[in-house]
Design a protein around this motif. Structure first.
Motif, PDB file in Angstrom:
ATOM      1  N   ASP A 166      -7.545  -6.441   7.067  1.00 58.49           N
ATOM      2  CA  ASP A 166      -8.675  -5.586   6.728  1.00 58.49           C
ATOM      3  C   ASP A 166      -8.190  -4.145   6.590  1.00 58.49           C
ATOM      4  O   ASP A 166      -7.205  -3.738   7.196  1.00 58.49           O
ATOM      5  CB  ASP A 166      -9.819  -5.713   7.736  1.00 58.49           C
ATOM      6  CG  ASP A 166      -9.441  -5.299   9.134  1.00 58.49           C
ATOM      7  OD1 ASP A 166      -8.307  -5.569   9.529  1.00 58.49           O
ATOM      8  OD2 ASP A 166     -10.288  -4.695   9.821  1.00 58.49           O
ATOM      9  N   ALA A 167      -8.886  -3.381   5.773  1.00 62.50           N
ATOM     10  CA  ALA A 167      -8.453  -2.035   5.415  1.00 62.50           C
ATOM     11  C   ALA A 167      -8.422  -1.099   6.618  1.00 62.50           C
ATOM     12  O   ALA A 167      -7.550  -0.240   6.715  1.00 62.50           O
ATOM     13  CB  ALA A 167      -9.360  -1.468   4.329  1.00 62.50           C
ATOM     14  N   LEU A 193      -2.580  -0.123  -4.726  1.00 59.58           N
ATOM     15  CA  LEU A 193      -3.277   0.271  -3.510  1.00 59.58           C
ATOM     16  C   LEU A 193      -2.601   1.513  -2.949  1.00 59.58           C
ATOM     17  O   LEU A 193      -1.375   1.577  -2.881  1.00 59.58           O
ATOM     18  CB  LEU A 193      -3.239  -0.854  -2.480  1.00 59.58           C
ATOM     19  CG  LEU A 193      -3.911  -2.160  -2.888  1.00 59.58           C
ATOM     20  CD1 LEU A 193      -3.745  -3.201  -1.797  1.00 59.58           C
ATOM     21  CD2 LEU A 193      -5.374  -1.947  -3.184  1.00 59.58           C
ATOM     22  N   LEU A 216      -8.136  -6.329   2.184  1.00 58.76           N
ATOM     23  CA  LEU A 216      -7.310  -5.792   1.108  1.00 58.76           C
ATOM     24  C   LEU A 216      -7.066  -6.864   0.059  1.00 58.76           C
ATOM     25  O   LEU A 216      -6.745  -8.003   0.388  1.00 58.76           O
ATOM     26  CB  LEU A 216      -5.977  -5.288   1.654  1.00 58.76           C
ATOM     27  CG  LEU A 216      -6.040  -4.058   2.550  1.00 58.76           C
ATOM     28  CD1 LEU A 216      -4.649  -3.701   3.049  1.00 58.76           C
ATOM     29  CD2 LEU A 216      -6.655  -2.890   1.822  1.00 58.76           C
ATOM     30  N   VAL A 231       0.861  -1.175   0.000  1.00 61.59           N
ATOM     31  CA  VAL A 231       0.000   0.000   0.000  1.00 61.59           C
ATOM     32  C   VAL A 231       0.897   1.224   0.000  1.00 61.59           C
ATOM     33  O   VAL A 231       1.742   1.385   0.880  1.00 61.59           O
ATOM     34  CB  VAL A 231      -0.925   0.017   1.237  1.00 61.59           C
ATOM     35  CG1 VAL A 231      -1.770   1.267   1.251  1.00 61.59           C
ATOM     36  CG2 VAL A 231      -1.797  -1.222   1.268  1.00 61.59           C
ATOM     37  N   TYR A 233      -8.700   6.464   4.182  1.00 64.42           N
ATOM     38  CA  TYR A 233      -9.066   5.128   3.736  1.00 64.42           C
ATOM     39  C   TYR A 233      -8.100   4.684   2.649  1.00 64.42           C
ATOM     40  O   TYR A 233      -7.231   5.439   2.232  1.00 64.42           O
ATOM     41  CB  TYR A 233     -10.518   5.075   3.248  1.00 64.42           C
ATOM     42  CG  TYR A 233     -10.852   6.017   2.112  1.00 64.42           C
ATOM     43  CD1 TYR A 233     -10.707   5.630   0.786  1.00 64.42           C
ATOM     44  CD2 TYR A 233     -11.329   7.290   2.359  1.00 64.42           C
ATOM     45  CE1 TYR A 233     -11.011   6.481  -0.249  1.00 64.42           C
ATOM     46  CE2 TYR A 233     -11.649   8.150   1.328  1.00 64.42           C
ATOM     47  CZ  TYR A 233     -11.495   7.742   0.026  1.00 64.42           C
ATOM     48  OH  TYR A 233     -11.796   8.593  -0.991  1.00 64.42           O
ATOM     49  N   ILE A 234      -8.259   3.452   2.189  1.00 63.74           N
ATOM     50  CA  ILE A 234      -7.396   2.889   1.150  1.00 63.74           C
ATOM     51  C   ILE A 234      -8.247   2.643  -0.093  1.00 63.74           C
ATOM     52  O   ILE A 234      -9.399   2.216   0.008  1.00 63.74           O
ATOM     53  CB  ILE A 234      -6.752   1.572   1.618  1.00 63.74           C
ATOM     54  CG1 ILE A 234      -5.817   1.855   2.802  1.00 63.74           C
ATOM     55  CG2 ILE A 234      -5.983   0.900   0.488  1.00 63.74           C
ATOM     56  CD1 ILE A 234      -5.211   0.613   3.418  1.00 63.74           C
ATOM     57  N   GLU A 235      -7.648   2.911  -1.256  1.00 64.09           N
ATOM     58  CA  GLU A 235      -8.341   2.643  -2.502  1.00 64.09           C
ATOM     59  C   GLU A 235      -7.386   2.001  -3.500  1.00 64.09           C
ATOM     60  O   GLU A 235      -6.174   2.164  -3.405  1.00 64.09           O
ATOM     61  CB  GLU A 235      -8.936   3.925  -3.089  1.00 64.09           C
ATOM     62  CG  GLU A 235      -7.933   4.940  -3.558  1.00 64.09           C
ATOM     63  CD  GLU A 235      -8.579   6.213  -4.104  1.00 64.09           C
ATOM     64  OE1 GLU A 235      -9.805   6.338  -4.056  1.00 64.09           O
ATOM     65  OE2 GLU A 235      -7.827   7.066  -4.592  1.00 64.09           O
ATOM     66  N   THR A 281      -3.256   5.115  -0.094  1.00 61.38           N
ATOM     67  CA  THR A 281      -4.083   5.770   0.911  1.00 61.38           C
ATOM     68  C   THR A 281      -4.639   7.070   0.343  1.00 61.38           C
ATOM     69  O   THR A 281      -4.087   7.635  -0.601  1.00 61.38           O
ATOM     70  CB  THR A 281      -3.279   6.084   2.179  1.00 61.38           C
ATOM     71  OG1 THR A 281      -2.199   6.950   1.830  1.00 61.38           O
ATOM     72  CG2 THR A 281      -2.753   4.813   2.824  1.00 61.38           C
ATOM     73  N   SER A 315     -13.399  -4.162   4.942  1.00 65.00           N
ATOM     74  CA  SER A 315     -13.048  -4.853   3.702  1.00 65.00           C
ATOM     75  C   SER A 315     -11.664  -5.467   3.815  1.00 65.00           C
ATOM     76  O   SER A 315     -10.776  -4.907   4.446  1.00 65.00           O
ATOM     77  CB  SER A 315     -13.052  -3.888   2.518  1.00 65.00           C
ATOM     78  OG  SER A 315     -14.304  -3.289   2.369  1.00 65.00           O
ATOM     79  N   PHE A 347     -11.877   0.772  -0.371  1.00 62.73           N
ATOM     80  CA  PHE A 347     -11.986  -0.288   0.627  1.00 62.73           C
ATOM     81  C   PHE A 347     -12.576   0.311   1.901  1.00 62.73           C
ATOM     82  O   PHE A 347     -12.037   1.268   2.448  1.00 62.73           O
ATOM     83  CB  PHE A 347     -10.612  -0.883   0.952  1.00 62.73           C
ATOM     84  CG  PHE A 347     -10.028  -1.681  -0.176  1.00 62.73           C
ATOM     85  CD1 PHE A 347     -10.354  -3.017  -0.332  1.00 62.73           C
ATOM     86  CD2 PHE A 347      -9.164  -1.095  -1.078  1.00 62.73           C
ATOM     87  CE1 PHE A 347      -9.820  -3.754  -1.364  1.00 62.73           C
ATOM     88  CE2 PHE A 347      -8.631  -1.826  -2.122  1.00 62.73           C
ATOM     89  CZ  PHE A 347      -8.960  -3.158  -2.266  1.00 62.73           C
TER      90      PHE A 347
END
Length: 183
Positions: free
Chosen positions: A47-48, A99, A90, A31, A71-73, A101, A88, A84
């Motif tokens: 998990d995210a 991935l 990852l 990430v 959050y993470i996308e 932040t 969720s 996410f």
């Protein structure tokens, strides 16, 4: 009868086809932290929400003053980002997907680029109350002055509470007699 092969073991390994290495499955996900520019590694089943908390904890201890991750996308050029949520897991979506932040400053930057009104998400989204700041109203809030109707409502509420309390008290006083009457 079957003929025996006279090839030596060394000549068998020098075949014209290259040997393939067994494909190893990736045991971690990377990430990219947009605040610090560093890449953080997490186990596949992370998990995210936990990943965001760990990233923010590192940002507070190592790089003081950088914006926290919200959050993470997963992003890919020409594709809509996949967000996410906190519960969720990852997942890596394959080639081209990365991935990363998202921070408060990233949200404002994308709003400026798009030049359109972004729908506000509820404060409970992602368990974070800082996704979108409160929009300023153009009119200042003015409190209404206290009038007689307001005072009358307050006095009526107190009287109603005392009357309701008296009714319950009388009911409890006569409850034993009611029980004896029913028997």
């Amino acid at each position: 009868m079957a003929e025996k092969s006279t090839l030596s073991p060394t000549s068998q390994t020098s075949s014209p086809l290259p040997r393939r290495r067994p494909t190893q499955r990736v045991q971690y996900l990377e990430v990219n932290c947009t605040s610090s520019g560093k890449t953080r590694r997490f186990a596949e089943s992370t998990d995210a929400g936990s990943a965001v908390e760990l990233i923010n904890m590192r940002l507070k201890t190592e790089e003081v003053g950088l914006p926290s991750a919200l959050y993470i996308e997963a992003v890919k050029d020409g594709e809509e980002p996949i967000v996410f949520g906190p519960t969720s897991t990852l997942v890596s979506y394959g080639d081209g997907w990365k991935l990363q932040t998202v921070t408060q400053t990233d949200l404002f930057r994308t709003e400026e680029i798009r030049h359109r009104d972004v729908r506000r998400m509820p404060k409970q989204a992602f368990g974070l109350g800082v996704l979108y700041p409160e929009r300023r109203e153009s009119k200042p809030r003015v409190s209404k002055p206290i009038n007689l109707l307001y005072i009358f409502k307050i006095v009526f509420a107190f009287i109603f509470i005392f009357v309701l309390g008296a009714i319950f008290t009388l009911f409890l006083d006569y409850l034993p007699e009611l029980i004896l009457f029913v028997k």
